[in-house]
Design a protein around this motif. Structure first.
Motif, PDB file in Angstrom:
ATOM      1  N   LYS A   1       8.845  10.347  -4.461  1.00 37.32           N
ATOM      2  CA  LYS A   1       9.744  10.313  -3.305  1.00 37.32           C
ATOM      3  C   LYS A   1       9.694   8.933  -2.664  1.00 37.32           C
ATOM      4  CE  LYS A   1      10.773  14.692  -3.554  1.00 37.32           C
ATOM      5  NZ  LYS A   1      12.078  15.132  -3.974  1.00 37.32           N
TER       6      LYS A   1
ATOM      7  N   GLN B   1      14.827  27.606 -12.679  1.00 41.77           N
ATOM      8  CA  GLN B   1      14.356  26.555 -11.785  1.00 41.77           C
ATOM      9  C   GLN B   1      13.382  27.146 -10.755  1.00 41.77           C
ATOM     10  OE1 GLN B   1      15.670  23.039 -11.934  1.00 41.77           O
ATOM     11  NE2 GLN B   1      15.856  23.986 -13.949  1.00 41.77           N
TER      12      GLN B   1
ATOM     13  N   LYS C   1       3.016  19.570 -11.612  1.00 43.95           N
ATOM     14  CA  LYS C   1       2.967  18.826 -10.354  1.00 43.95           C
ATOM     15  C   LYS C   1       2.071  19.529  -9.333  1.00 43.95           C
ATOM     16  CE  LYS C   1       7.086  16.056 -10.826  1.00 43.95           C
ATOM     17  NZ  LYS C   1       6.373  14.773 -10.850  1.00 43.95           N
TER      18      LYS C   1
ATOM     19  N   ARG D   1      10.943  26.141  -7.135  1.00 44.23           N
ATOM     20  CA  ARG D   1      10.655  25.240  -6.022  1.00 44.23           C
ATOM     21  C   ARG D   1       9.156  24.974  -5.952  1.00 44.23           C
ATOM     22  NH1 ARG D   1      14.700  28.319  -3.204  1.00 44.23           N
ATOM     23  NH2 ARG D   1      13.146  29.897  -2.752  1.00 44.23           N
TER      24      ARG D   1
ATOM     25  N   PHE E   1       5.371  13.020  -6.696  1.00 44.54           N
ATOM     26  CA  PHE E   1       6.754  13.501  -6.730  1.00 44.54           C
ATOM     27  C   PHE E   1       7.791  12.380  -6.730  1.00 44.54           C
ATOM     28  CE2 PHE E   1       4.200  16.973  -5.073  1.00 44.54           C
ATOM     29  CZ  PHE E   1       4.627  18.017  -5.868  1.00 44.54           C
TER      30      PHE E   1
ATOM     31  N   ASP F   1      12.071   9.920   2.478  1.00 44.03           N
ATOM     32  CA  ASP F   1      12.021  11.328   2.060  1.00 44.03           C
ATOM     33  C   ASP F   1      10.617  11.894   2.202  1.00 44.03           C
ATOM     34  OD1 ASP F   1      14.719  11.503   1.473  1.00 44.03           O
ATOM     35  OD2 ASP F   1      14.452  11.056  -0.665  1.00 44.03           O
TER      36      ASP F   1
ATOM     37  N   TYR G   1      12.223  22.216  -9.958  1.00 42.90           N
ATOM     38  CA  TYR G   1      11.899  21.784 -11.312  1.00 42.90           C
ATOM     39  C   TYR G   1      11.890  22.977 -12.258  1.00 42.90           C
ATOM     40  CZ  TYR G   1       9.946  17.998  -8.465  1.00 42.90           C
ATOM     41  OH  TYR G   1       9.768  17.003  -7.540  1.00 42.90           O
TER      42      TYR G   1
ATOM     43  N   VAL H   1       9.362  20.445  -1.726  1.00 45.22           N
ATOM     44  CA  VAL H   1       9.210  19.113  -2.295  1.00 45.22           C
ATOM     45  C   VAL H   1      10.289  18.831  -3.335  1.00 45.22           C
ATOM     46  CG1 VAL H   1       7.634  17.579  -3.495  1.00 45.22           C
ATOM     47  CG2 VAL H   1       6.734  19.269  -1.911  1.00 45.22           C
ATOM     48  N   GLY H   2      10.627  19.850  -4.121  1.00 44.46           N
ATOM     49  CA  GLY H   2      11.636  19.657  -5.149  1.00 44.46           C
ATOM     50  C   GLY H   2      11.827  20.918  -5.964  1.00 44.46           C
TER      51      GLY H   2
END
Length: 101
Positions: free
Chosen positions: A48, A22, A79, A24, A46, A52, A71, A68-69
């Motif tokens: 959101k 994973q 992204k 970030r 994203f 958020d 993945y 942001v997330g």
């Protein structure tokens, strides 16, 4: 003559499967990109929600960066590229990076 049948079922179930690594996606602050554009990017690219998106945008603004997330590698890189393309199209220097989670 005796049939030669091998039982391969046990070797198949002993295989270990590993979850994908994973990563970030981190949005970086700059002094030119508008807050509204950052919120728009967070909502469109994203997915959101408005609350958020504003929270992440304020992290970017106040702390210099915002997560942001998380993945898989392919999605994180895709992204990130989408952010850079959108920023360039709108003449903003907005950048984001991918780092191990």
């Amino acid at each position: 003559m005796e049939p030669r049948i091998k039982d391969k079922s046990s070797s198949k179930t002993d295989e270990k499967y590993k979850e994908p690594e994973q990563f970030r996606v981190v949005l970086l602050n700059d002094h030119f990109t508008t807050m509204d554009f950052v919120v728009e990017v967070l909502m469109i690219i994203f997915h959101k929600g408005i609350d958020d998106a504003y929270k992440i945008m304020l992290d970017v603004h106040k702390k210099g960066k915002g997560i942001v997330g998380v993945y898989t590698w392919d999605i994180a890189v895709t992204k990130t590229e989408q952010v850079h393309v959108a920023a360039k199209a709108n003449e903003f220097p907005l950048r984001c990076i991918v780092e191990p989670a």
